[in-house]
Design an enzyme around this catalytic site. Structure first.
Site, PDB file in Angstrom:
ATOM      1  N   ASN A   7       0.885  -1.168   0.000  1.00 28.91           N
ATOM      2  CA  ASN A   7       0.000   0.000   0.000  1.00 28.91           C
ATOM      3  C   ASN A   7       0.921   1.216   0.000  1.00 28.91           C
ATOM      4  O   ASN A   7       1.483   1.581   1.033  1.00 28.91           O
ATOM      5  CB  ASN A   7      -0.893  -0.040   1.246  1.00 28.91           C
ATOM      6  N   LYS A  14       3.421   0.701   3.058  1.00 25.01           N
ATOM      7  CA  LYS A  14       2.966  -0.252   4.065  1.00 25.01           C
ATOM      8  C   LYS A  14       2.946  -1.610   3.380  1.00 25.01           C
ATOM      9  O   LYS A  14       2.516  -1.694   2.230  1.00 25.01           O
ATOM     10  CB  LYS A  14       1.539   0.136   4.465  1.00 25.01           C
ATOM     11  N   ARG A 104      -2.494  -2.089  -3.634  1.00 23.63           N
ATOM     12  CA  ARG A 104      -3.742  -1.373  -3.417  1.00 23.63           C
ATOM     13  C   ARG A 104      -3.750  -0.139  -4.322  1.00 23.63           C
ATOM     14  O   ARG A 104      -2.793   0.644  -4.323  1.00 23.63           O
ATOM     15  CB  ARG A 104      -3.839  -0.926  -1.966  1.00 23.63           C
ATOM     16  N   HIS A 193     -13.260   1.815  -0.153  1.00 22.70           N
ATOM     17  CA  HIS A 193     -13.212   0.787   0.909  1.00 22.70           C
ATOM     18  C   HIS A 193     -13.784  -0.544   0.415  1.00 22.70           C
ATOM     19  O   HIS A 193     -14.233  -1.365   1.210  1.00 22.70           O
ATOM     20  CB  HIS A 193     -14.015   1.206   2.158  1.00 22.70           C
ATOM     21  N   LEU A 220     -15.906   1.916   9.711  1.00 24.63           N
ATOM     22  CA  LEU A 220     -15.710   3.145  10.482  1.00 24.63           C
ATOM     23  C   LEU A 220     -14.271   3.223  10.985  1.00 24.63           C
ATOM     24  O   LEU A 220     -13.956   2.794  12.099  1.00 24.63           O
ATOM     25  CB  LEU A 220     -16.699   3.188  11.662  1.00 24.63           C
ATOM     26  N   GLY A 221     -13.395   3.710  10.154  1.00 27.58           N
ATOM     27  CA  GLY A 221     -12.000   3.935  10.559  1.00 27.58           C
ATOM     28  C   GLY A 221     -11.782   5.430  10.576  1.00 27.58           C
ATOM     29  O   GLY A 221     -12.682   6.189  10.920  1.00 27.58           O
ATOM     30  N   GLY A 223     -11.148   7.096   7.767  1.00 29.78           N
ATOM     31  CA  GLY A 223     -12.145   7.287   6.704  1.00 29.78           C
ATOM     32  C   GLY A 223     -13.321   6.392   7.054  1.00 29.78           C
ATOM     33  O   GLY A 223     -13.151   5.403   7.764  1.00 29.78           O
ATOM     34  N   ARG A 252     -12.772  14.379   7.473  1.00 27.86           N
ATOM     35  CA  ARG A 252     -13.586  14.782   6.312  1.00 27.86           C
ATOM     36  C   ARG A 252     -15.021  15.045   6.730  1.00 27.86           C
ATOM     37  O   ARG A 252     -15.577  14.343   7.578  1.00 27.86           O
ATOM     38  CB  ARG A 252     -13.593  13.680   5.243  1.00 27.86           C
ATOM     39  N   ASP A 293      -9.685  11.278  16.972  1.00 32.92           N
ATOM     40  CA  ASP A 293      -9.726   9.932  17.533  1.00 32.92           C
ATOM     41  C   ASP A 293     -10.984   9.812  18.388  1.00 32.92           C
ATOM     42  O   ASP A 293     -11.141  10.522  19.382  1.00 32.92           O
ATOM     43  CB  ASP A 293      -8.467   9.683  18.367  1.00 32.92           C
ATOM     44  N   ARG A 295     -11.952   7.757  20.492  1.00 36.33           N
ATOM     45  CA  ARG A 295     -11.739   7.447  21.915  1.00 36.33           C
ATOM     46  C   ARG A 295     -11.588   8.724  22.725  1.00 36.33           C
ATOM     47  O   ARG A 295     -12.147   8.871  23.809  1.00 36.33           O
ATOM     48  CB  ARG A 295     -10.456   6.612  22.098  1.00 36.33           C
ATOM     49  N   VAL A 342     -13.213   1.997  14.675  1.00 35.34           N
ATOM     50  CA  VAL A 342     -14.354   2.368  15.508  1.00 35.34           C
ATOM     51  C   VAL A 342     -15.372   1.220  15.559  1.00 35.34           C
ATOM     52  O   VAL A 342     -15.830   0.825  16.641  1.00 35.34           O
ATOM     53  CB  VAL A 342     -15.038   3.643  14.953  1.00 35.34           C
ATOM     54  N   GLU A 400      -7.996  -5.771   5.099  1.00 36.18           N
ATOM     55  CA  GLU A 400      -7.930  -5.385   3.688  1.00 36.18           C
ATOM     56  C   GLU A 400      -6.731  -6.001   2.976  1.00 36.18           C
ATOM     57  O   GLU A 400      -6.830  -6.403   1.822  1.00 36.18           O
ATOM     58  CB  GLU A 400      -7.899  -3.851   3.581  1.00 36.18           C
TER      59      GLU A 400
HETATM   60  P1  ADP Z   1      -7.668   3.768   9.164  1.00 37.13           P
HETATM   61  O1  ADP Z   1      -8.837   4.300   8.426  1.00 37.13           O
HETATM   62  O2  ADP Z   1      -6.576   4.767   9.357  1.00 37.13           O
HETATM   63  O3  ADP Z   1      -7.208   2.396   8.722  1.00 37.13           O
HETATM   64  P2  ADP Z   1      -8.595   2.429  11.584  1.00 37.13           P
HETATM   65  O4  ADP Z   1      -9.541   1.467  10.982  1.00 37.13           O
HETATM   66  O5  ADP Z   1      -7.368   1.922  12.237  1.00 37.13           O
HETATM   67  O6  ADP Z   1      -8.245   3.623  10.616  1.00 37.13           O
HETATM   68  O7  ADP Z   1      -9.432   3.274  12.652  1.00 37.13           O
HETATM   69  C1  ADP Z   1      -8.839   4.377  13.290  1.00 37.13           C
HETATM   70  C2  ADP Z   1      -9.813   4.975  14.271  1.00 37.13           C
HETATM   71  O8  ADP Z   1     -10.440   3.945  15.037  1.00 37.13           O
HETATM   72  C3  ADP Z   1      -9.112   5.843  15.288  1.00 37.13           C
HETATM   73  O9  ADP Z   1      -9.016   7.160  14.842  1.00 37.13           O
HETATM   74  C4  ADP Z   1     -10.003   5.749  16.491  1.00 37.13           C
HETATM   75  O10 ADP Z   1     -10.916   6.823  16.461  1.00 37.13           O
HETATM   76  C5  ADP Z   1     -10.775   4.483  16.304  1.00 37.13           C
HETATM   77  N1  ADP Z   1     -10.476   3.478  17.326  1.00 37.13           N
HETATM   78  C6  ADP Z   1      -9.467   2.597  17.368  1.00 37.13           C
HETATM   79  N2  ADP Z   1      -9.530   1.854  18.487  1.00 37.13           N
HETATM   80  C7  ADP Z   1     -10.613   2.270  19.163  1.00 37.13           C
HETATM   81  C8  ADP Z   1     -11.214   1.933  20.413  1.00 37.13           C
HETATM   82  N3  ADP Z   1     -10.695   0.968  21.179  1.00 37.13           N
HETATM   83  N4  ADP Z   1     -12.316   2.588  20.768  1.00 37.13           N
HETATM   84  C9  ADP Z   1     -12.835   3.553  19.996  1.00 37.13           C
HETATM   85  N5  ADP Z   1     -12.320   3.931  18.838  1.00 37.13           N
HETATM   86  C10 ADP Z   1     -11.223   3.315  18.424  1.00 37.13           C
END
Ligand code: ADP
Length: 415
Positions: A7, A14, A104, A193, A220-221, A223, A252, A293, A295, A342, A400
């Site tokens: 990636n 990556k 990717r 995605h 829900l990451g 993005g 975004r 984030d 969290r 998330v 992925e």
């Molecule tokens: P990316 O889109 O960069 O691959 P990820 O799928 O790793 O992202 O998701 C990143 C987001 O997931 C973080 O910004 C955070 O908000 C959320 N996240 C990760 N772990 C937790 C958790 N234990 N509780 C709540 N949210 C989390």
């Protein structure tokens, strides 16, 4: 036999290396065949390429032990980074027969609807999609060019984020604009995605033992996107021409009135590049409350921070609206799937989404939701609904890179 997944970003690479190691402790009952047999041999990240000080991290898995190597040095360019990672993998004797390198690629436009074995013509056609994805495709192409130049002996495959959504019907992908705008400028919904939505929807179908499910997947990451999936085919998705449309994301905005752009240019005197940067990098959660984030946002809201509480509710409300809309698009609903950072980990957000949707037959079991650990589950799937619920609610661990590895091998074998 091994397969390497790359990636490539503008200043990073990556990677993950998978091997065909028998059952490798993988999923019982999986119908994924190749996917079930692949085991991770190594993973890593080359960062700050082209800067004065780069960083190379490699994690090598041998059975149940993992060893990590970190090196800090200048990485001149992507070729230097690729060369370094291949050397580490060869020194660790992990590569004996590299069957494929899977890349990717973010945007395949309307042209690439499946994983594609790379040749010079394919490289040119990916280059032709750059206007549709100026932020992502150039870096993906750099990775392809470097890897095909340095390892011409290995078949290479492009796996597109958009491809899974190629099955969207015209009424879902068409924006209500003139035909000429579509044909001359490619203005339509493509969706992103795709590898994640494909992987988790298949995993959920395997888990529930049915292949005719009407399902909504929520990735829900940082993005974020939603997809409506009917019997394994994507029929609608929330990202559009670009990954900016749809859900509230880390940085975004997701959906907004396109006139916001005119307003900011005309009334606020911003340039188009400034608006682009505002909506892609300084909006969403970070725009509303300063943190991206979830969290941290959750903790702040728990301590009475109003901006954080508002951001959480805007995020959840947008999700509930999409689940309602996609239930209507599907005409029925058998399963709701949460995935990515998330979706896999944030029980409070999952409850916030589902608790507002009883009208659709959705219910969540509070104890199962709080206790869920998708990463400990044998098939990466956790049931969150109470027994006997009309609609299954699941958390599924996405992967992925594993999906890219699987699709790359299939493309090489088919080609
Ligand atoms: P990316 O889109 O960069 O691959 P990820 O799928 O790793 O992202 O998701 C990143 C987001 O997931 C973080 O910004 C955070 O908000 C959320 N996240 C990760 N772990 C937790 C958790 N234990 N509780 C709540 N949210 C989390």
């Amino acid at each position: 036999m091994q397969v390497l997944v790359l990636n490539s970003g503008s200043s990073s690479i990556k990677y993950r290396l998978f091997g065909d190691g028998g059952d490798g402790g993988m999923t019982p009952g999986a119908t994924g065949g190749v996917a079930a047999a692949l085991e991770e041999l190594a993973a890593g990240l080359i960062e700050r390429i082209g800067e004065s000080e780069g960083r190379l991290t490699h994690r090598i898995t041998r059975g149940s032990t993992r060893e990590e190597q970190v090196e800090e040095r200048r990485v001149a360019d992507h070729a230097d980074g690729f060369d370094a990672l291949i050397r580490v993998l060869e020194e660790a004797e992990l590569i004996s027969a590299l069957a494929a390198i899977g890349h990717r690629v973010v945007h395949g436009g309307a042209e690439f609807v499946a994983p594609t074995v790379i040749d010079d013509r394919v490289i040119e056609r990916i280059r032709a999609q750059i206007p549709l994805a100026p932020l992502h495709n150039p870096a993906n192409l750099t990775g392809i060019e470097v890897a095909t130049r340095l390892r011409p002996d290995v078949p290479q495959v492009a796996v597109f984020d958009t491809a899974f959504h190629a099955t969207l019907p015209p009424h879902a992908y068409r924006y209500a604009v003139a035909e000429e705008v579509v044909t001359r400028h490619g203005v339509r919904r493509y969706g992103f995605h795709g590898t994640s939505h494909a992987y988790v929807s298949r995993r959920a179908a395997e888990h529930l033992g049915r292949d005719d499910l009407a399902m909504i997947t929520l990735h829900l990451g940082n993005g974020a996107s939603a997809a409506a999936i009917d019997a394994g085919r994507s029929v609608d998705t929330s990202m559009g021409l670009s990954p900016l449309e749809g859900l509230v994301m880390g940085t975004r905005s997701g959906d907004l009135d396109p006139a916001v752009v005119f307003h900011l240019v005309r009334q606020a005197g911003m340039s188009l590049d400034e608006v682009d940067e505002l909506l892609n990098r300084r909006s969403g959660l970070v725009g509303m409350c300063g943190d991206n984030d979830l969290r941290v946002v959750q903790q702040r809201a728990d301590h009475g921070d109003e901006a954080a509480a508002t951001a959480l509710e805007v995020y959840a409300y947008r999700l509930r609206k999409y689940v309602g809309a996609y239930t209507a698009a599907l005409g029925r609903l058998d399963a709701l799937v949460f995935t990515a950072g998330v979706g896999e980990n944030d029980a409070a957000m999952r409850a916030r989404v589902v608790d507002g949707l009883g009208v659709l037959g959705l219910t969540i079991d509070p104890e199962r939701n709080t206790a869920a650990d998708v990463h400990a589950a044998p098939d990466g799937v956790a049931d969150l609904h109470p027994d006997g619920a009309a609609v299954a609610v699941l958390a599924v661990a996405t992967d992925e890179e594993r999906e890219i590895a699987t699709e790359s091998l299939q493309a090489v074998r088919a080609g």
